[in-house]
Design an enzyme around this catalytic site. Structure first.
Site, PDB file in Angstrom:
ATOM      1  N   SER A   1       3.336   6.076  -2.296  1.00 54.14           N
ATOM      2  CA  SER A   1       4.755   6.003  -1.934  1.00 54.14           C
ATOM      3  C   SER A   1       5.875   7.331  -1.490  1.00 54.14           C
ATOM      4  CB  SER A   1       5.302   5.922  -3.656  1.00 54.14           C
ATOM      5  OG  SER A   1       5.534   7.118  -3.676  1.00 54.14           O
TER       6      SER A   1
ATOM      7  N   SER B   1      -5.868   2.070  -6.462  1.00 55.03           N
ATOM      8  CA  SER B   1      -5.479   1.796  -7.800  1.00 55.03           C
ATOM      9  C   SER B   1      -5.597   1.549  -9.525  1.00 55.03           C
ATOM     10  CB  SER B   1      -4.115   1.183  -6.909  1.00 55.03           C
ATOM     11  OG  SER B   1      -4.048   1.999  -5.643  1.00 55.03           O
TER      12      SER B   1
ATOM     13  N   SER C   1      -5.955  -5.153  -1.828  1.00 53.87           N
ATOM     14  CA  SER C   1      -5.339  -6.143  -1.156  1.00 53.87           C
ATOM     15  C   SER C   1      -6.861  -6.663  -0.164  1.00 53.87           C
ATOM     16  CB  SER C   1      -5.539  -4.945   0.734  1.00 53.87           C
ATOM     17  OG  SER C   1      -4.388  -4.621  -0.130  1.00 53.87           O
TER      18      SER C   1
ATOM     19  N   GLU D   1      -5.288   6.520   6.224  1.00 48.61           N
ATOM     20  CA  GLU D   1      -4.836   5.798   6.199  1.00 48.61           C
ATOM     21  C   GLU D   1      -3.141   5.902   6.059  1.00 48.61           C
ATOM     22  OE1 GLU D   1      -4.907   4.333   1.832  1.00 48.61           O
ATOM     23  OE2 GLU D   1      -3.600   2.493   2.953  1.00 48.61           O
TER      24      GLU D   1
ATOM     25  N   GLU E   1       7.611   8.945  -2.161  1.00 45.61           N
ATOM     26  CA  GLU E   1       8.196  10.258  -3.265  1.00 45.61           C
ATOM     27  C   GLU E   1       6.683  10.763  -3.115  1.00 45.61           C
ATOM     28  OE1 GLU E   1       8.490   7.234  -4.181  1.00 45.61           O
ATOM     29  OE2 GLU E   1      11.149   7.437  -4.678  1.00 45.61           O
TER      30      GLU E   1
ATOM     31  N   GLN F   1     -10.349  -1.719  -0.630  1.00 45.83           N
ATOM     32  CA  GLN F   1      -9.938  -0.527  -0.788  1.00 45.83           C
ATOM     33  C   GLN F   1      -9.968  -0.108  -2.911  1.00 45.83           C
ATOM     34  OE1 GLN F   1      -6.827   0.861   0.693  1.00 45.83           O
ATOM     35  NE2 GLN F   1      -7.203   3.030   0.246  1.00 45.83           N
ATOM     36  N   GLY F   2     -10.889  -0.301  -3.198  1.00 45.54           N
ATOM     37  CA  GLY F   2     -10.616   0.109  -4.907  1.00 45.54           C
ATOM     38  C   GLY F   2     -10.113   1.671  -5.463  1.00 45.54           C
TER      39      GLY F   2
HETATM   40  C1  LIG Z   1       1.145  -4.628  -0.132  1.00 40.79           C
HETATM   41  C2  LIG Z   1       0.265  -3.241  -1.232  1.00 40.79           C
HETATM   42  C3  LIG Z   1      -1.001  -3.565  -1.104  1.00 40.79           C
HETATM   43  C4  LIG Z   1      -1.930  -2.562  -1.806  1.00 40.79           C
HETATM   44  N1  LIG Z   1      -2.829  -2.935  -1.795  1.00 40.79           N
HETATM   45  C5  LIG Z   1      -3.940  -1.647  -2.049  1.00 40.79           C
HETATM   46  C6  LIG Z   1      -5.750  -1.936  -1.418  1.00 40.79           C
HETATM   47  O1  LIG Z   1      -6.082  -2.284  -1.465  1.00 40.79           O
HETATM   48  N2  LIG Z   1      -5.998  -0.173  -2.612  1.00 40.79           N
HETATM   49  C7  LIG Z   1      -5.404   0.548  -3.918  1.00 40.79           C
HETATM   50  O2  LIG Z   1      -6.298   0.763  -4.639  1.00 40.79           O
HETATM   51  N3  LIG Z   1      -3.774   0.591  -3.740  1.00 40.79           N
HETATM   52  C8  LIG Z   1      -2.783  -0.602  -3.657  1.00 40.79           C
HETATM   53  N4  LIG Z   1      -1.828  -0.863  -3.365  1.00 40.79           N
HETATM   54  C9  LIG Z   1      -1.743  -0.167  -4.617  1.00 40.79           C
HETATM   55  C10 LIG Z   1      -0.461   0.995  -3.771  1.00 40.79           C
HETATM   56  O3  LIG Z   1      -1.326   2.652  -3.428  1.00 40.79           O
HETATM   57  C11 LIG Z   1       0.190   1.641  -5.131  1.00 40.79           C
HETATM   58  O4  LIG Z   1       1.267   0.734  -5.652  1.00 40.79           O
HETATM   59  C12 LIG Z   1       1.151   2.992  -5.298  1.00 40.79           C
HETATM   60  O5  LIG Z   1      -0.052   4.409  -5.206  1.00 40.79           O
HETATM   61  C13 LIG Z   1       2.373   3.599  -6.439  1.00 40.79           C
HETATM   62  O6  LIG Z   1       1.152   3.144  -7.553  1.00 40.79           O
HETATM   63  P1  LIG Z   1       1.829   2.300  -8.666  1.00 40.79           P
HETATM   64  O7  LIG Z   1       1.588   0.809  -7.831  1.00 40.79           O
HETATM   65  O8  LIG Z   1       1.038   2.265  -9.412  1.00 40.79           O
HETATM   66  O9  LIG Z   1       3.130   2.608  -8.794  1.00 40.79           O
HETATM   67  P2  LIG Z   1       3.939   3.933  -9.714  1.00 40.79           P
HETATM   68  O10 LIG Z   1       2.891   5.492  -9.752  1.00 40.79           O
HETATM   69  O11 LIG Z   1       3.523   3.773 -10.931  1.00 40.79           O
HETATM   70  O12 LIG Z   1       5.291   4.773  -9.424  1.00 40.79           O
HETATM   71  C14 LIG Z   1       6.117   4.481  -9.564  1.00 40.79           C
HETATM   72  C15 LIG Z   1       7.622   4.870  -9.001  1.00 40.79           C
HETATM   73  O13 LIG Z   1       7.650   6.381  -9.673  1.00 40.79           O
HETATM   74  C16 LIG Z   1       7.303   6.398  -8.527  1.00 40.79           C
HETATM   75  N5  LIG Z   1       6.929   8.314  -9.595  1.00 40.79           N
HETATM   76  C17 LIG Z   1       5.880   8.222  -9.441  1.00 40.79           C
HETATM   77  N6  LIG Z   1       5.495   9.447  -9.245  1.00 40.79           N
HETATM   78  C18 LIG Z   1       5.555  10.262  -8.923  1.00 40.79           C
HETATM   79  C19 LIG Z   1       6.506  11.716  -8.677  1.00 40.79           C
HETATM   80  N7  LIG Z   1       5.635  12.474  -9.596  1.00 40.79           N
HETATM   81  N8  LIG Z   1       7.661  12.292  -8.183  1.00 40.79           N
HETATM   82  C20 LIG Z   1       8.973  11.311  -8.104  1.00 40.79           C
HETATM   83  N9  LIG Z   1       8.206  10.408  -7.919  1.00 40.79           N
HETATM   84  C21 LIG Z   1       7.089   9.694  -8.982  1.00 40.79           C
HETATM   85  C22 LIG Z   1       6.601   6.070  -7.460  1.00 40.79           C
HETATM   86  O14 LIG Z   1       7.512   6.791  -6.491  1.00 40.79           O
HETATM   87  C23 LIG Z   1       7.736   5.159  -7.835  1.00 40.79           C
HETATM   88  O15 LIG Z   1       8.916   4.861  -6.990  1.00 40.79           O
HETATM   89  C24 LIG Z   1      -1.416  -1.293  -2.283  1.00 40.79           C
HETATM   90  C25 LIG Z   1      -0.123  -1.429  -3.094  1.00 40.79           C
HETATM   91  C26 LIG Z   1       0.808  -2.945  -2.207  1.00 40.79           C
HETATM   92  C27 LIG Z   1       2.060  -2.338  -2.350  1.00 40.79           C
END
Ligand SMILES: Cc1cc2nc3c(=O)[nH]c(=O)nc-3n(C[C@H](O)[C@H](O)[C@H](O)COP(=O)(O)OP(=O)(O)OC[C@H]3O[C@@H](n4cnc5c(N)ncnc54)[C@H](O)[C@@H]3O)c2cc1C
Length: 408
Positions: free
Chosen positions: A382, A133, A165, A248, A384, A130-131
């Site tokens: 997440s 993020s 992933s 999902e 939030e 899944q591409g």
């Molecule tokens: C084990 C694992 C597997 C994953 N697999 C995939 C995958 O296969 N494909 C893929 O595309 N992605 C994948 N992801 C990515 C995942 O979808 C993102 O990590 C997630 O969407 C959060 O984005 P970020 O890491 O950029 O954090 P950020 O968006 O930078 O968030 C950081 C913090 O800020 C908070 N925050 C952000 N915006 C807000 C808001 N508007 N209000 C309040 N709080 C906020 C968040 O809740 C979080 O606590 C995976 C992540 C993990 C941990």
């Protein structure tokens, strides 16, 4: 008679009997393999197991029959997962294609795309990742910057994805890309289906807290895919992505929740063995965890009942649980519960939990559970973000302004 035509209790007996007869021989050692933080465990044999499940007609469980699925009702899917967890059958390796992309291809794909991809997904001959993020687009997915440009009859994709992933084993990736130059936020995005094994795609593993690498960075450098491999209309990728994210967070997690019961039971047994169950504070937390698990199950069953009632006018389609606020409630409930279970496991372990059992750093199942479950409240959106969806979709509260003042 096909298994999905059986009454629920016969269906249960049928899958239970099949698992007992088939988790033997070359598959005997797979019991409990491949759980969170152990994705690399017995990968090839788990791949063979997934193919075996399909060859025996058990998967894809929820896809409609006209698309090669079993057409199982949501209730039967729940039964399947219960029996699967009870038998200790291994974690699936093909879930991204089967449980996320498959339903989305069925909802949005052209007949040609469905013919091309669905059989290879169901027979586990092609694996997907899944591409979505990117370094600047996680929670704020509408900030996707990877570009797709139509050139000489194909899409050319350039940009970086992250946390992808299973990209290191995937044959294909569904990529959310900006295909309309100058477009902003959720407008002008498309869902492209991109082959991974080509020049122009580089996969770099990311080492996780557990010491393993379940996810990766993926770099697209003028990678190519055919012009007709866009899922949904070009520019309509946001709608397709939201549908997939709903799947999902919703129905795809039922099996996972049932696996939690097995983890909980094992932790209770461990707490009895180590004497931790006699500690009044830990007893209290174990009881609370049990209540949380019952709430999870009750919510899942209620959601299923509602979805089945809605699907009863469309027999044989397998039914589909809610993909909006309901899915967010489910995601929030299970993610918080599972993360708390990891913390409880460490407290049951006490001082033992602070020491690796072997060198250089061999984690025991409780340490792995604790470390990997830290991710539960992040991936798939997440906590939030789920709260934001619930606030606007279930309660009708004003939506949060998007960065820059616009709406996603
Ligand atoms: C084990 C694992 C597997 C994953 N697999 C995939 C995958 O296969 N494909 C893929 O595309 N992605 C994948 N992801 C990515 C995942 O979808 C993102 O990590 C997630 O969407 C959060 O984005 P970020 O890491 O950029 O954090 P950020 O968006 O930078 O968030 C950081 C913090 O800020 C908070 N925050 C952000 N915006 C807000 C808001 N508007 N209000 C309040 N709080 C906020 C968040 O809740 C979080 O606590 C995976 C992540 C993990 C941990």
């Amino acid at each position: 008679m096909r298994p999905a035509d059986l009454a629920d209790e016969q269906f249960r007996a049928s899958i239970r009997d099949w698992l007992a007869r088939n988790l033997v021989g070359e598959f005997a050692g797979l019991r409990g393999a491949g759980g969170p933080g152990r994705e690399h465990e017995a990968f090839e044999r788990r791949l063979a197991w997934d193919r075996h499940l399909h060859a025996a007609g058990w998967t894809p469980l929820g896809w409609p029959r006209e698309h090669g699925g079993l057409g199982a009702t949501l209730g039967q899917q729940m039964i399947f997962h219960e029996e699967y967890a009870r038998a200790g059958a291994p974690a699936r390796v093909s879930h991204i294609g089967e449980q996320l992309l498959g339903p989305t291809l069925i909802a949005f794909g052209t007949a040609r795309q469905q013919r091309r991809f669905l059989p290879a997904i169901s027979s586990v001959s092609e694996l997907w990742c899944q591409g979505f993020s990117e370094p600047g687009a996680g929670s704020d997915l509408a900030s996707v910057a990877t570009t797709g440009r139509l050139r000489d009859g194909h899409w050319e994709i350039t940009g970086q994805k992250v946390w992808t992933s299973l990209a290191h084993v995937a044959d294909w990736c569904f990529v959310l890309a900006r295909t309309e130059p100058g477009s902003r936020r959720s407008a002008g995005l498309s869902m492209l289906l991109v082959p991974m094994r080509q020049r122009g795609v580089t996969v770099r593993p990311i080492r996780q807290l557990t010491g393993t690498s379940e996810f990766n960075e993926v770099f697209f450098d003028a990678a190519r895919t055919d012009a007709d491999l866009v899922l949904g209309a070009p520019g309509d990728g946001w709608r397709v992505a939201r549908y997939l994210l709903g799947v999902e967070r919703g129905v795809a997690t039922f099996g996972q929740q049932i696996q939690f019961r097995a983890e909980f039971d094992a932790l209770v047994a461990h707490a009895r063995l180590t004497g931790a169950a006699a500690d009044p504070v830990l007893r209290d937390r174990i009881a609370r965890a049990w209540v949380g698990l019952e709430v999870l199950r009750a919510y899942a069953l209620e959601t299923i009942a509602g979805a089945e009632a809605a699907a009863s006018s469309r027999p044989g389609t397998g039914g589909r649980a809610g993909t909006g606020a309901e899915a967010s409630v489910m995601k929030l409930l299970w993610a918080r519960w599972h993360k708390a279970l990891g913390e409880l496991a460490m407290d049951v372990e006490g001082a033992r939990g602070l020491v690796a059992t072997a060198t250089p750093c061999e984690l025991d199942p409780w340490q792995r559970l604790y470390l990997f479950s830290r991710t539960d409240t992040i991936y798939g959106g997440s906590d939030e973000i789920q709260l934001g969806i619930i606030a606007s979709q279930a309660l009708g509260l004003p939506r949060e302004p998007a960065p820059g003042g616009s709406r996603p």
